[in-house]
Design a protein around this motif. Structure first.
Motif: not given
Lengths: 277, 284, 267
Positions: B146-147, B170-181, B183-192
């Motif tokens: 994920g990192q 999010a391909a190939g990540l576990d459910p938690f990893g998927r959700e987190k990444i 969420y970060e994509v949304e954050k990118i959109r919101a911040q930038r």
């Protein structure tokens, strides 16, 4: 029957120079013909555990027996590996040959099966995964789901009792995942024991038994309905539950209990309808 | 803003000609999160590779803020790729530098930024994707899956693109990893405040995060609209063998029962809250 | 350009040539290659030429497809041709400055041209009608006696098979990595030689890492399928000499005899 008795497995962590225990004094029995799903977040030890079943990992303490054969006994290595077949995550990195039938033949060839018998096994295995039409195809021209089905056929040709899928659906698209799951369920109905490691809760919900792993130990071992009714526990383990089960759980918390745990939308709607009327 | 106009791409192999995509039209507004959904082979990969001119169309245009990106007199290729950042599937397999910092710095360096600016951009990009600063001096190959993926996404973000295109982040990540990444994509959109194109074959992910969804099938864009509009047509989606999220299936069934669940509910908790408030039931 | 190389490509078919034993095809090809280099007169080519045309006909591989392979080496042929024409001593044909083209040179160039073309066509025919896996099987079987002196013939064949299996996969991956780095502003086309070499690093490093990872995973997968070298190993595909192969052997011998007779008459 696969029996793990107080089995542990660890490896050397090169960075911290310590022994990292990934399977911790775990005991478990898997019967012939069972369909078991193993859940757990990355690093919970699920992949290391199943690799103890076919001698890819050798226990550092405890024992694993496959049909009463000791996995630490070098003499029965090939016997165990032909009984316990394993399909891996990346479909590209487990096919050996340039033609489908050659690849499926790889296992029996290694076992020294006579050529005519190999022929029959290859044909049967390809029919069992519904890929007989692709007998002469080149693997790199196939879709992900098709490649995984060829990999399964390659295992079937060794005539195993147990089929392990180590995140074999993780790299596939929904259609490929469905192809593989349909194949696996069909094989299970015909008597094959299936051990499925997956990140997809909907796939695990289709098994007869779900084992949840955490820190190298078994956290839960029950039928899917029981496991997926523990919504909070599953979330605390960084796992999820099927959306139908989650919705039922949220409703229950709000005072609307629709009865038993549901795993599919259809089951939810049915139970909901009964409760509302 | 990106405008895709009558985009067609034809592959030729031997004597066979196949349209990978056929007459695709789509406009992505500034700050919009656009989901693109479809099977492998539906043409979605081909489509997004046109957005930063990695592929040239057989016919049609892609306009970036009104400028035709394939017109080399109007805009240089490098300039196009800087403005439209493309993150491929499994991007962690492109990492190559000794340290995370250097890898993220690769793009700004290619664009001739000063050392100071590079540092600024690397730090900002790392922060946006949720990478801690103490990781920057580590080798990218020592990180978890994920990192690594975050490093790769930061490597594209460091170009400060106007549009960010992510293929199956999010391909190939576990459910938690998927959700987190996601969420970060949304954050990118919101911040930038940039446009984000999110390609996925998971209906659940797209439904929960996108403003609008475009559905690709057999090289054509079959549908485009808000998640509510798309999921109202569950029959059509089933015909294309696309997975409708469980929650949508349930809510559609409830609607058929005569319970008027609003069209814009895609999250389990929201659905539960609505049902508890609006469906009469006896407690117990 | 790369697409034009038919050498090493397989042309699917169902002809007797396709069905013939790969060992026989390899042996015949070798015999003819040696034969080609012993030819000393123009007429000496005739028997081999007739035989080759005959084989192409019954193989059902289109002529143009076989000849396409020559396009890729056209430049090479042209250069060697020029060397031959201008650097051979003899009767002057025409002259450009100090460069003298000679009739002897022309003759030699023509001779070389035919020889190289025949060589390419014959080896192309082997690979066009034999799948890589059959070819590997054939080579392994022919080299089998060398196992006695501890030559790792089986391991070599297995390496060949795996290489053939992974070439398309690695090619695809290379393309993807190149695109991904281009998307980050990497430039592979401009700059001097050193800069260009340096620009390859972002492609080569991920490619090598990925190749090692693949090798690692493949090794485990092969072990899980009970691979342990060629001890007690059987094969699905058995090679059998058949009537066709015997006939082919007889034909080959006849062609060689004709070649010697013709050579003998003309010398």
């Amino acid at each position: 029957m696969i029996e793990a008795k107080e089995v542990s497995f660890s490896y050397d962590d090169e960075e911290t120079n310590t022994q990292k225990i990934v399977v911790d004094k775990l005991s478990l029995t898997i019967n012939k013909g069972e369909f078991v799903a193993i859940l757990g977040h990355n690093g919970s030890g699920k992949s290391s555990l199943v690799k103890l079943f076919n001698c890819v990992n050798i226990p550092c303490a405890g024992k694993v027996y496959v049909d009463r054969l000791d996995t630490t006994d070098e003499k029965v290595l090939f016997d165990i590996r032909s009984r316990v077949g394993m399909v891996f995550q990346n479909p590209d990195n487990q096919l050996v040959a340039t033609i489908v039938e050659e690849d499926v033949a790889f296992g029996p060839e290694n076992l020294g099966v006579p050529p005519l018998e190999i022929r029959k096994r290859v044909d049967d295995a390809l029919k069992a995964v519904d890929m007989y039409a692709y007998i002469d195809a080149a693997p790199h021209n196939l879709s992900g789901g098709q490649k995984q089905r060829i990999a399964i056929a390659g295992i079937l040709a060794m005539q195993p009792e147990y089929l392990i899928l180590d995140e074999s659906t993780a790299m596939l698209d929904p259609m490929g995942r469905r192809e593989v799951m349909d194949t696996v369920k069909r094989l299970n109905r015909q008597g094959m024991a299936v051990i499925l490691i997956t990140h997809y809760m909907e796939e695990a919900a289709q098994a007869d038994r779900v084992i949840v792993m955490e820190e190298g130990r078994i956290f839960m071992d029950a039928d899917p309905k029981k496991v997926f009714s523990k919504v909070e526990e599953m979330k605390s383990l960084r796992l999820g539950v099927p959306q139908a089960a989650e919705l039922a759980y949220c409703l229950k918390k709000g005072g609307l209990d629709i009865g038993e745990t549901v795993l599919t939308p259809e089951a939810f709607v049915e139970a909901f309808q009964r409760r509302i009327q | 803003m990106i405008e895709i106009r009558h985009l067609t791409h034809t592959y030729t192999s031997g004597i066979h000609k196949t349209d990978a995509i056929r007459d695709v039209n789509l406009t992505i507004a500034d700050g919009e999160l656009m989901g693109i959904i479809g099977h492998t082979g539906s043409g979605k990969s081909t489509l997004i590779q046109h957005l930063n001119a990695l592929l040239k169309p057989t016919s049609g245009q892609v306009l970036l803020d009104g400028v035709d990106i394939f017109d080399s007199k109007a805009i240089a290729l490098k300039e196009v790729r800087k403005n439209v950042g493309l993150v491929f599937q499994y991007p962690e397999y492109q990492l190559f530098e000794e340290t995370v910092y250097k890898d993220i710095a690769f793009a700004p360096k290619n664009y001739g930024c000063s050392e100071e600016e590079i540092k600024e951009r690397v730090l900002a990009a790392a922060k946006t994707v949720g990478l801690k600063e103490n990781l920057l001096d580590k080798s990218p190959f020592a990180l978890s899956g994920g990192q690594k993926r975050r490093v790769a996404i930061a490597g594209v973000l460091a170009m400060n693109p106007k549009v960010l295109v992510l293929d199956e982040p999010a391909a190939g990540l576990d459910p938690f990893g998927r959700e987190k990444i996601l969420y970060e994509v949304e954050k990118i959109r919101a911040q930038r405040g940039i446009s984000v194109v999110l390609v996925s074959h998971s209906m659940e992910d797209v439904a929960a995060h996108a403003d609008r969804i475009a559905v690709m099938h057999d090289g054509e864009m079959k549908m485009c609209g808000t998640p509510a509009e798309i999921f109202a047509q569950d029959q059509v989606l089933e015909e294309m063998r696309l997975d409708v999220p469980q929650i949508t299936k349930i809510l559609n069934a409830l609607r058929k029962m005569g319970i008027a669940v609003p069209e814009d509910i895609f999250k389990v908790q929201e659905a539960a809250d609505w049902i508890l408030q609006n469906v009469p039931f006896t407690k117990g | 350009m790369l697409k034009d190389i038919t050498l090493g490509q397989y042309f699917p078919g169902d002809s007797v040539v396709h069905k013939a034993d790969p060992r026989m095809k390899i042996l015949i090809t070798l015999v003819f290659l040696i034969g080609l280099f012993t030819v000393k007169s123009w007429l000496g080519f005739l028997p081999v030429l007739v035989f080759t045309v005959f084989v192409i006909r019954i193989s059902q591989v289109p002529f143009w497809y076989v000849l396409k392979g020559l396009k890729a080496i056209a430049v090479l042929i042209a250069i060697t041709g020029c060397f031959n024409i201008f650097l051979t001593e003899g009767t002057v044909w025409f002259q450009i400055g100090w460069l003298k083209a000679t009739y002897e040179g022309l003759n030699l160039a023509g001779f070389m041209l035919v020889r190289i073309c025949m060589l390419i066509v014959i080896t192309s025919m082997l690979t066009l009608t034999t799948t890589p896996i059959m070819l590997t099987d054939g080579i392994e079987s022919l080299l089998n006696p060398l196992k006695k002196i501890k030559v790792p013939v089986h391991e070599f064949a297995m390496m060949m098979t795996i290489a053939l299996r992974f070439i398309p996969t690695i090619m695809e991956e290379t393309d993807k990595i190149m695109k991904a780095q281009s998307a980050r502003g990497a430039d592979f086309e401009s700059g001097n030689l050193l800069q260009r070499a340096k620009a390859m690093i972002p492609i080569l490093v991920p490619l090598f890492i990925s190749a090692f990872r693949r090798a690692d995973e493949l090794a485990v997968a092969m072990e899980c399928r009970c691979y342990h070298g060629d001890q007690n190993r059987t094969k699905l595909r058995q090679l059998h000499f058949s009537g066709i192969d015997a006939l082919a052997a007889v034909f080959t011998l006849l062609v060689l005899v004709f070649q010697f007779v013709i050579e003998g008459m003309t010398l």
